[in-house]
Design an enzyme around this catalytic site. Structure first.
Site, mmCIF file in Angstrom:
data_model
loop_
_atom_site.group_PDB
_atom_site.id
_atom_site.type_symbol
_atom_site.label_atom_id
_atom_site.label_comp_id
_atom_site.label_asym_id
_atom_site.label_seq_id
_atom_site.Cartn_x
_atom_site.Cartn_y
_atom_site.Cartn_z
ATOM 1 N N GLU A 198 66.014 -37.002 -15.188
ATOM 2 C CA GLU A 198 65.976 -38.395 -14.553
ATOM 3 C C GLU A 198 65.420 -37.876 -12.907
ATOM 4 O OE1 GLU A 198 69.403 -41.257 -15.956
ATOM 5 O OE2 GLU A 198 69.884 -39.285 -15.124
ATOM 6 N N HIS A 236 52.750 -48.044 -27.603
ATOM 7 C CA HIS A 236 53.434 -49.108 -27.332
ATOM 8 C C HIS A 236 54.847 -48.863 -27.322
ATOM 9 C CE1 HIS A 236 49.774 -51.514 -27.112
ATOM 10 N NE2 HIS A 236 49.548 -50.845 -28.428
ATOM 11 N N SER A 277 80.197 -37.569 -17.160
ATOM 12 C CA SER A 277 80.355 -38.870 -16.080
ATOM 13 C C SER A 277 82.109 -38.596 -15.942
ATOM 14 C CB SER A 277 80.379 -40.064 -17.112
ATOM 15 O OG SER A 277 81.209 -41.188 -16.358
#
Ligand code: ARG
Length: 460
Positions: A291, A157, A278
């Site tokens: 990703e 979990h 970034s």
């Protein structure tokens, strides 16, 4: 309202529209090697059977070699008016060798031709993916051997559950990839039948030798029913399905890399080889590669669903619908191949932070099960009672904001008087993992043995 951009494209009327919807050369040109290999095998067989002359077969073979060289050198002009790869190659062959080119298509149809080309292509793809998956398994097993004893939290979990080792976690993926490879190998075994000779759908009146082309093209046997042969795309579906499952595995790993490299977790660091900065936030290091691997199942599962949907309800045998099998499959194969390469790169690139992982492994009362097991083993308590006592001790630790290992003995004894200081030995994360020696468990000795076993098999 008329749309200028789209309207303009179809200005030239129905012929142009038909050409645009009908042509597959834009994507099936990548089958050129398989198409040429199939045609060479077919021509050799026709000559051996006396269906065409030896001289024609020789010319065909030489011409096809030249076509292949032209395509490989980027000197070949593909024509949309010639619809697909089969007709493009045949037409070029005709301009090179003349009449003999027209004999190549004897006892053959584009229906068995395309079934052959695509089977050969999918078979090559499986071999390529298998090699890549093996490399990824190797990279994971090498890291696992190094980190057989590096403690990290195991989760259920996404909550800290019990301490495990980083090596054990990596080897979980080696197991998944082994199943992926086995599924691909299984699909390959089943698909490895020669469709050539089914012709349009009914077979042929020429005395062809399907065993010969079977041998030449590396198939195990010829397909047994001509109708099934030209109507079947199971080999693509099975491969896509294996690819979809594999992509799903990679996406789970990618998600873990994303989580592990957050500043909240800090379990691993990726170098700027696989991250980006970034443009506005100078401190950022984004795990873009992970990703994207996480996202790839979108198109790979999409390709499987697309082809299932195309094939569903198609009457026997070939219908042009089946030309729509290729684009999604090519895209899925390319995407998976890239995802495997990126994952392998990230595995080699990542540096685990053992101190951070150990700290996290000790949090969340992760050795509570070890405490309960101690009560069972040393005090002969039934496990359910031990679970209850441990629960009360965890509640006390939580209340005073300390780890289980930091609860004073008197506090423990206030709940269960028979507890001795001996219990502290099992409360460390190291002793917890070391004790899990059951077959398949996370004990460093097990993990090291498993990593070495994998390395030996993979390097064999
Ligand atoms: N380009 C076609 C395909 O990919 C080749 C087979 C065409 N056969 C036919 N009867 N039109 O399916």
């Amino acid at each position: 309202m008329t749309n200028k951009m789209w309207g303009g494209r179809f200005q030239s009327g129905p012929d142009a529209i038909m050409e645009e919807i009908n042509a597959s050369i834009g994507f099936d040109k990548r089958l050129f090697r398989q198409d040429i290999a199939g045609s060479k095998a077919h021509a050799a067989m026709l000559a051996k059977q006396g269906i065409i002359s030896k001289a024609d077969a020789r010319q065909i073979r030489k011409g096809l070699d030249q076509v292949q060289a032209e395509i490989e050198a980027g000197r070949f002009t593909f024509s949309r008016a010639l619809e697909d790869i089969h007709l493009n190659i045949e037409s070029r062959l005709k301009s090179m060798i003349g009449a003999a080119a027209g004999r190549l298509h004897t006892a053959r149809s584009r229906n068995d031709q395309v079934a052959l080309d695509f089977r050969l292509y999918v078979r090559d793809t499986i071999d390529h993916l298998d090699g890549q998956l093996k490399d990824l398994q190797l990279a994971l097993s090498e890291k696992a051997e190094t980190h057989a004893a590096t403690v990290m939290p195991g989760f259920t979990h996404l909550q800290v559950a019990q301490p495990v080792t980083f090596g054990h976690h990596l080897l979980a993926y080696v197991e998944m990839l082994a199943r992926d490879r086995a599924r691909l190998a299984d699909a390959r075994r089943r698909m490895n039948e020669n469709p050539l000779g089914a012709a349009a759908l009914a077979g042929t009146s020429f005395a062809i030798d399907r065993q010969m082309t079977t041998r030449d093209l590396g198939f195990d046997r010829p397909t047994r029913n001509s109708l099934d042969t030209v109507a079947d795309r199971d080999f693509v579906l099975e491969t896509l399905s294996a690819c979809a499952i594999c992509a799903t595995h990679l996406s789970r790993f990618a998600e873990e890399i994303v989580i592990w490299s957050t500043s909240q977790f800090r379990f691993v660091k990726l170098s700027d080889k696989f991250t980006t900065g970034s443009s506005i936030m100078p401190q950022k290091r984004n795990p873009d590669a992970a990703e994207l691997v996480r996202a790839k199942p979108g198109r790979i599962i999409g390709a499987l669903v697309a082809l299932l949907t195309i094939m569903k309800g198609l009457p026997l045998t070939y219908s042009k619908d089946m030309q729509e099998d290729k684009e999604p499959a090519f895209d899925a194969f390319d995407s998976l191949s890239l995802a495997i390469a990126a994952t392998t790169g990230m595995v080699k690139d990542m540096t685990p932070d053992a101190a951070e992982m150990r700290k996290a492994a000790a949090s969340g009362f992760s050795t509570a099960t070890d405490l309960a097991d101690w009560l069972v083993q040393k005090l002969k308590m039934p496990f359910r009672d031990a679970h209850h006592v441990t629960g009360r001790l965890v509640a006390m630790a939580e209340k005073s904001a300390v780890d289980l290992a930091d609860l004073p003995l008197e506090t423990m004894q206030s709940i269960e008087p028979r507890i001795t200081k001996d219990v502290y030995k099992v409360l460390s994360v190291e002793s917890s993992v070391a004790s899990r020696r059951s077959f398949g468990g996370t004990a460093p000795t097990n993990v090291q043995r498993e990593a070495r076993r994998w390395l030996k098999t993979l390097r064999a």
